[in-house]
Design an enzyme around this catalytic site. Structure first.
Site, PDB file in Angstrom:
ATOM      1  N   LYS A   1       9.772  -6.801 -20.362  1.00 18.75           N
ATOM      2  CA  LYS A   1       9.629  -8.048 -19.602  1.00 18.75           C
ATOM      3  C   LYS A   1       8.299  -8.055 -18.833  1.00 18.75           C
ATOM      4  O   LYS A   1       7.558  -9.039 -18.856  1.00 18.75           O
ATOM      5  CB  LYS A   1      10.807  -8.145 -18.624  1.00 18.75           C
ATOM      6  CG  LYS A   1      10.895  -9.430 -17.876  1.00 18.75           C
ATOM      7  CD  LYS A   1      12.263  -9.487 -17.182  1.00 18.75           C
ATOM      8  CE  LYS A   1      12.271 -10.536 -16.104  1.00 18.75           C
ATOM      9  NZ  LYS A   1      13.441 -10.385 -15.234  1.00 18.75           N
TER      10      LYS A   1
ATOM     11  N   HIS B   1     -12.059  25.409   7.667  1.00 16.48           N
ATOM     12  CA  HIS B   1     -10.819  24.777   7.194  1.00 16.48           C
ATOM     13  C   HIS B   1     -10.446  25.294   5.810  1.00 16.48           C
ATOM     14  O   HIS B   1     -10.802  24.678   4.800  1.00 16.48           O
ATOM     15  CB  HIS B   1     -10.972  23.249   7.178  1.00 16.48           C
ATOM     16  CG  HIS B   1     -10.998  22.656   8.538  1.00 16.48           C
ATOM     17  ND1 HIS B   1      -9.849  22.308   9.213  1.00 16.48           N
ATOM     18  CD2 HIS B   1     -12.020  22.397   9.379  1.00 16.48           C
ATOM     19  CE1 HIS B   1     -10.168  21.843  10.404  1.00 16.48           C
ATOM     20  NE2 HIS B   1     -11.480  21.886  10.526  1.00 16.48           N
TER      21      HIS B   1
ATOM     22  N   GLU C   1      -7.738  25.145   4.263  1.00 16.55           N
ATOM     23  CA  GLU C   1      -6.827  24.256   3.521  1.00 16.55           C
ATOM     24  C   GLU C   1      -7.568  23.348   2.538  1.00 16.55           C
ATOM     25  O   GLU C   1      -6.965  22.823   1.605  1.00 16.55           O
ATOM     26  CB  GLU C   1      -5.973  23.442   4.498  1.00 16.55           C
ATOM     27  CG  GLU C   1      -6.687  22.340   5.282  1.00 16.55           C
ATOM     28  CD  GLU C   1      -7.370  22.807   6.564  1.00 16.55           C
ATOM     29  OE1 GLU C   1      -7.656  24.021   6.687  1.00 16.55           O
ATOM     30  OE2 GLU C   1      -7.638  21.951   7.445  1.00 16.55           O
TER      31      GLU C   1
ATOM     32  N   THR D   1      11.188  -7.319 -11.108  1.00  9.23           N
ATOM     33  CA  THR D   1       9.835  -7.245 -11.687  1.00  9.23           C
ATOM     34  C   THR D   1       8.911  -8.326 -11.122  1.00  9.23           C
ATOM     35  O   THR D   1       7.717  -8.300 -11.371  1.00  9.23           O
ATOM     36  CB  THR D   1       9.879  -7.412 -13.219  1.00  9.23           C
ATOM     37  OG1 THR D   1      10.334  -8.737 -13.522  1.00  9.23           O
ATOM     38  CG2 THR D   1      10.805  -6.399 -13.867  1.00  9.23           C
TER      39      THR D   1
ATOM     40  N   CYS E   1      -9.588  26.353  13.031  1.00 12.15           N
ATOM     41  CA  CYS E   1     -10.583  25.568  13.775  1.00 12.15           C
ATOM     42  C   CYS E   1     -10.210  25.467  15.257  1.00 12.15           C
ATOM     43  O   CYS E   1     -10.413  26.420  15.989  1.00 12.15           O
ATOM     44  CB  CYS E   1     -10.793  24.208  13.129  1.00 12.15           C
ATOM     45  SG  CYS E   1     -12.438  23.568  13.479  1.00 12.15           S
TER      46      CYS E   1
ATOM     47  N   SER F   1       0.853  -1.190   0.000  1.00  9.75           N
ATOM     48  CA  SER F   1       0.000   0.000   0.000  1.00  9.75           C
ATOM     49  C   SER F   1       0.891   1.242   0.000  1.00  9.75           C
ATOM     50  O   SER F   1       2.116   1.130   0.005  1.00  9.75           O
ATOM     51  CB  SER F   1      -0.921  -0.028   1.212  1.00  9.75           C
ATOM     52  OG  SER F   1      -0.135  -0.044   2.379  1.00  9.75           O
TER      53      SER F   1
ATOM     54  N   ASP G   1      -6.148  -8.573  -0.672  1.00 13.44           N
ATOM     55  CA  ASP G   1      -6.818  -8.384   0.620  1.00 13.44           C
ATOM     56  C   ASP G   1      -8.179  -9.075   0.564  1.00 13.44           C
ATOM     57  O   ASP G   1      -8.887  -8.961  -0.446  1.00 13.44           O
ATOM     58  CB  ASP G   1      -7.123  -6.895   0.893  1.00 13.44           C
ATOM     59  CG  ASP G   1      -5.870  -6.052   1.013  1.00 13.44           C
ATOM     60  OD1 ASP G   1      -4.787  -6.620   1.130  1.00 13.44           O
ATOM     61  OD2 ASP G   1      -6.007  -4.801   0.956  1.00 13.44           O
TER      62      ASP G   1
HETATM   63  N1  GLN Z   1     -12.592  19.994  18.446  1.00 14.01           N
HETATM   64  C1  GLN Z   1     -13.095  21.237  17.968  1.00 14.01           C
HETATM   65  C2  GLN Z   1     -14.576  21.189  17.686  1.00 14.01           C
HETATM   66  O1  GLN Z   1     -15.159  20.146  17.563  1.00 14.01           O
HETATM   67  C3  GLN Z   1     -12.315  21.691  16.751  1.00 14.01           C
HETATM   68  C4  GLN Z   1     -12.524  20.824  15.558  1.00 14.01           C
HETATM   69  C5  GLN Z   1     -11.477  20.996  14.503  1.00 14.01           C
HETATM   70  O2  GLN Z   1     -10.411  21.571  14.742  1.00 14.01           O
HETATM   71  N2  GLN Z   1     -11.739  20.488  13.316  1.00 14.01           N
HETATM   72  O3  GLN Z   1     -15.208  22.214  17.568  1.00 14.01           O
END
Ligand code: GLN
Length: 551
Positions: free
Chosen positions: A225, A513, A515, A190, A387, A13, A149
């Site tokens: 091959k 979030h 990101e 291989t 968060c 994996s 698996d």
């Molecule tokens: N634990 C916090 C909450 O539930 C922050 C959650 C997080 O950082 N994603 O609000």
């Protein structure tokens, strides 16, 4: 009708199957095709939302609130296409659906079995994205785990049946394997690939394409091959060596006619893709003009997959500033011993140009995060909280600026007399943990003239969430009097989404979030400006040390 590509993995994996799928999606999209990617995971959790990041890495959250495998993050970043709940399936979800039907008596007295009921449900899910998006050209389905698996067998059987039932030119199978390099012998081997393909063929699936992961180039002889013993044309055996940036993978595969051969096999007529912009982006990632150092103070620091999207967001955010972001991982628990005073913090953060406190759950490591935030605030080091990072910033500011000595969060100090973070109203009374947080995209209004508004360049934004707790509104006034600006609120004004300190070079914390929405060609505005602040901090500290040396 769409075409269907199935992607399996063999030998071991963690070969980067998700990146291979995302790269195929990227290239097919660049050829003008509408692509949808999905991942089927054989484990029994209904979704990864209830798993620890140590087990499974980051939980990626989609616009619609689906809690998904982190590979969906790669899919979205490589294709810039937003996916949905139906694009991540687990065995748990399959069984949940079947058992609910069974309880309703919908199987009309029949015995419910893996074959045909489980495999039929999997086949229904293979085709579902094509039904929901009739304009889709290609559906790429990645099967988690490794061939061999026990738990992935029903998925492979469903694929075998599906391929048999569809016209030959409507499906393709790609298998990713490892071609190890044996140092002592100075050779690549291989055999594991041959065995893995034999295993797949014994289940009834002949792969059309093989992607061979290796440390070193495997060369044409080995490809020939592998092709011969795995029953494949040598052109259909691709080499995927380790590369410094994952964003390079589509380019490397394209150079081997990867996307062209897929289109030929599937009978898709397309133009050659224009990859110039992607190439420029990769060039920028590989050739930064400098480096800034950002400390990430979290508790899952041994497993980098736990912060996958944050790591990628920093790569994206460095591009416009021509810098690479070096991440310095700091275990928040190491910052909380009684003897960690200002002097120790200054040592630990020496040479750091920005501090990020990411999301998380539970009480472990909280005092260390609070210490890191205090250090950033007092020493004017750029700070970005995400968060749980925002919630810790509320605690730190509550204690040190507002004067609420025991400020805390109801999540980990329920006895606190000043719960500046408390459970959201809609969360009260919820006992089931799976899929019940505040999840997915919500709109947020920004305060004009705030730093957040300057970063985004607009006043109405939408971001993805995953939390149960929120800022306690009864304390807002006290915090504002202490200098905090709540610069992002839900449209009804009830939920704090962003806080900032104007008297600081960059002190921004968000309840969502960011990101999850950063893309290589479109860095997230908050990450981009945080890195800009880190670059500025680096320049000013460099200047200071030059001045000191001159004196
Ligand atoms: N634990 C916090 C909450 O539930 C922050 C959650 C997080 O950082 N994603 O609000």
């Amino acid at each position: 009708m769409a075409k269907f590509v199935f992607v399996t993995g063999g030998v071991v994996s963690a070969l980067g199957k998700g990146i291979a799928c995302a790269s195929l999606g990227n290239l097919l999209k660049a050829r003008g095709l509408k692509v949808i990617l999905q991942k089927f995971d054989p484990y029994l959790n209904v979704d990864p939302g209830t798993m620890s990041p140590f087990q499974h890495g980051e939980v990626f959250v989609l616009e619609d609130g689906a809690e998904c495998d982190l590979d969906l993050g790669h899919y979205e970043r490589f294709t810039d296409i937003n996916l949905s709940q139906i694009n991540n399936l687990t065995s748990g979800r399959v069984y949940e659906t079947i058992l609910a039907k069974e309880r309703k008596g919908e199987y009309l007295g029949r015995t419910v079995q893996v074959i045909p009921h489980v495999t039929d449900e999997i086949k229904r899910r293979i085709i579902l994205p094509a039904k929901e998006h009739p304009d889709a050209d290609v559906i790429i389905t990645e099967i988690g785990g490794t061939v061999g698996d026990i738990e992935s067998l029903p998925f492979l059987e469903a694929i075998r049946q599906f391929r048999l039932e569809q016209p030959r030119e409507d499906t393709a199978s790609m298998h990713l394997t490892l071609v190890p390099y044996i140092k002592a012998a100075g050779e690549i081997k291989t055999k594991p690939t041959q065995h893995s393909v034999r295993e797949l063929r014994s289940i009834g699936i002949q792969p059309d394409f093989l992607v061979c992961r290796s440390e070193k180039p495997i060369g044409d002889d080995a490809r020939r091959k592998i092709g011969l013993f795995c029953n494949l044309d040598v052109d259909h055996v691709f080499e995927a060596c380790d590369v410094p940036s994952i964003y390079e993978v589509p380019l490397r595969l394209h150079a081997q006619n990867f996307d062209k051969l897929f289109c030929e096999l599937l009978g898709l007529e397309t133009e050659e893709p224009d990859l110039a912009e992607w190439e420029r982006m990769v060039h920028a990632v590989l050739n930064p003009g400098g480096t800034v150092k950002i400390a990430i103070v979290g508790k899952y620091t041994e497993l980098k997959d736990a912060y996958k999207s944050i790591i990628e967001s920093f790569i994206h955010a460095g591009i416009p500033h021509h810098v690479g972001v070096e991440q310095v991982w700091i275990d928040s628990e190491s910052l909380e011993a009684d003897d960690v005073g200002d002097h120790q913090l200054a040592e630990i953060f020496e040479g750091i140009h920005g501090i990020l406190v990411p999301g998380g759950f539970g009480d472990r490591g909280i005092p260390g995060k609070v210490n890191a935030i205090r250090y950033a605030r007092e020493n004017k080091v750029p700070f970005f909280g995400i968060c749980l990072g925002l919630q810790c910033a509320m605690i730190e500011i509550g204690r040190d600026l507002v004067g609420l000595e025991k400020a805390g969060s109801a999540e980990f100090t329920p006895e606190s007399p000043h719960p500046v973070i408390h459970l959201m109203e809609e969360q009260r009374g919820i006992t089931n943990l799976g899929g019940t947080m505040r999840l997915g995209a919500y709109p947020c209004n920004l305060l004009p003239e705030s730093r957040a508004a300057a970063c985004y360049g607009e006043l109405e934004i939408s971001e993805r969430h995953r939390h149960r707790y929120e800022v306690n509104n009864s304390y807002l006034k006290q915090f504002e009097e202490a200098g905090v600006v709540f610069s992002g609120l839900s449209p009804d004004g009830e939920l704090v989404e962003i806080l900032e300190l104007p008297e600081h070079p960059f002190f921004v914390a968000v309840q969502f979030h960011p990101e999850l929405k950063s893309r290589p060609g479109r860095p997230h505005p908050l990450f981009r400006e945080f890195v800009a602040a880190a670059v500025a901090h680096q320049e000013s500290t460099n200047r200071k040390s030059v001045d000191q040396a001159a004196n």
